[in-house]
Design a protein around this motif. Structure first.
Motif, short mmCIF file in Angstrom:
data_model
loop_
_atom_site.label_atom_id
_atom_site.label_comp_id
_atom_site.label_asym_id
_atom_site.label_seq_id
_atom_site.Cartn_x
_atom_site.Cartn_y
_atom_site.Cartn_z
N ILE A 18 -22.00 5.25 -42.71
CA ILE A 18 -22.51 4.28 -43.68
C ILE A 18 -21.44 3.87 -44.68
O ILE A 18 -21.15 2.69 -44.87
N LYS A 54 -19.48 0.22 -45.22
CA LYS A 54 -19.64 -0.48 -46.50
C LYS A 54 -18.29 -0.71 -47.20
O LYS A 54 -18.15 -1.67 -47.94
N LEU A 98 -27.95 -1.58 -43.73
CA LEU A 98 -26.65 -1.34 -44.37
C LEU A 98 -26.52 -1.94 -45.76
O LEU A 98 -25.75 -1.45 -46.58
N TYR A 139 -26.26 6.77 -39.15
CA TYR A 139 -26.43 7.89 -40.08
C TYR A 139 -25.91 9.19 -39.48
O TYR A 139 -25.20 9.97 -40.13
N MET A 143 -29.76 2.49 -36.66
CA MET A 143 -29.45 3.08 -37.96
C MET A 143 -29.41 4.61 -37.87
O MET A 143 -28.58 5.26 -38.53
#
Length: 195
Positions: A63, A67, A95, A58, A54
């Motif tokens: 991100i 999405k 996420l 980032y 993650m």
């Protein structure tokens, strides 16, 4: 077809790439947003910890791209776990593409990590498993998992039943490593690429 493998800095990126090359495609490993956005398929592999993966996502400011990606996505192993909304591994938010948490695999007296071949019982109607016999063997390496939930399309048992594959809209996740699972794993990757 443009196939992108998200570079999360994990160790199995090249094994995923070669499994796709063997099927006659030419995937690219990248974290460049423009290339990822223009791809026809996106694979999110992972070996390691949710926190490190993650952090890489980032750091690369990916991100929102992930999405909002509307084409097929396949999360593999840790990549599937990152699709959930949080992970007990490091107690972090992930996420959030599935409103399901990831927790330590309650394997009873069986050792962790769960390493090796295990049977996968799947929903034969899902395109991801077309042409793959039920109760086929796939290769696993993990200590965390998703419980059986409304998105589960396949499960396995290691002390307890857990989700070995999930699906929602354009997003697929598999807890096992198809790139290390012989002909059944190759068929699953092919099914994904042909969606």
């Amino acid at each position: 077809m443009n196939i992108a493998i998200l570079d999360t800095g994990c160790s199995n990126l090249f094994s995923v790439k070669w499994s796709i090359i063997r099927l006659g495609y030419n995937p690219i490993i990248t974290r460049v947003p423009e290339i990822l956005f223009k791809s026809d398929k996106l694979l999110l592999p992972g070996v390691g910890t949710a926190k490190i993966a993650m952090q890489q996502i980032y750091k690369s400011e990916l991100i929102d791209l992930i999405k909002n990606y509307k084409k097929p996505i396949l999360g593999i192993c840790l990549g599937m776990q990152l699709l959930g909304n949080k992970s007990d591994e490091g107690n972090i938010n992930t996420l959030g593409l599935f409103d399901i948490p990831v927790s330590i695999l309650k394997s009873k007296k069986l050792p962790l990590p769960h390493v090796g071949w295990n049977k996968v019982i799947h929903n034969k109607d899902n395109i991801l498993f077309q042409g793959i016999p039920n109760n086929s063997w796939f290769y696993f390496v993990h200590s965390y998992s998703m419980k059986i939930n409304k998105y589960t399309i396949a499960y396995s048992t290691y002390g307890v039943k857990f989700s070995s594959a999930i699906y929602k809209k354009n997003i697929f996740g598999v807890q096992f490593h198809p790139e290390r699972s012989g002909k059944n794993g190759s068929k699953l990757i092919q099914n994904f690429l042909e969606i």
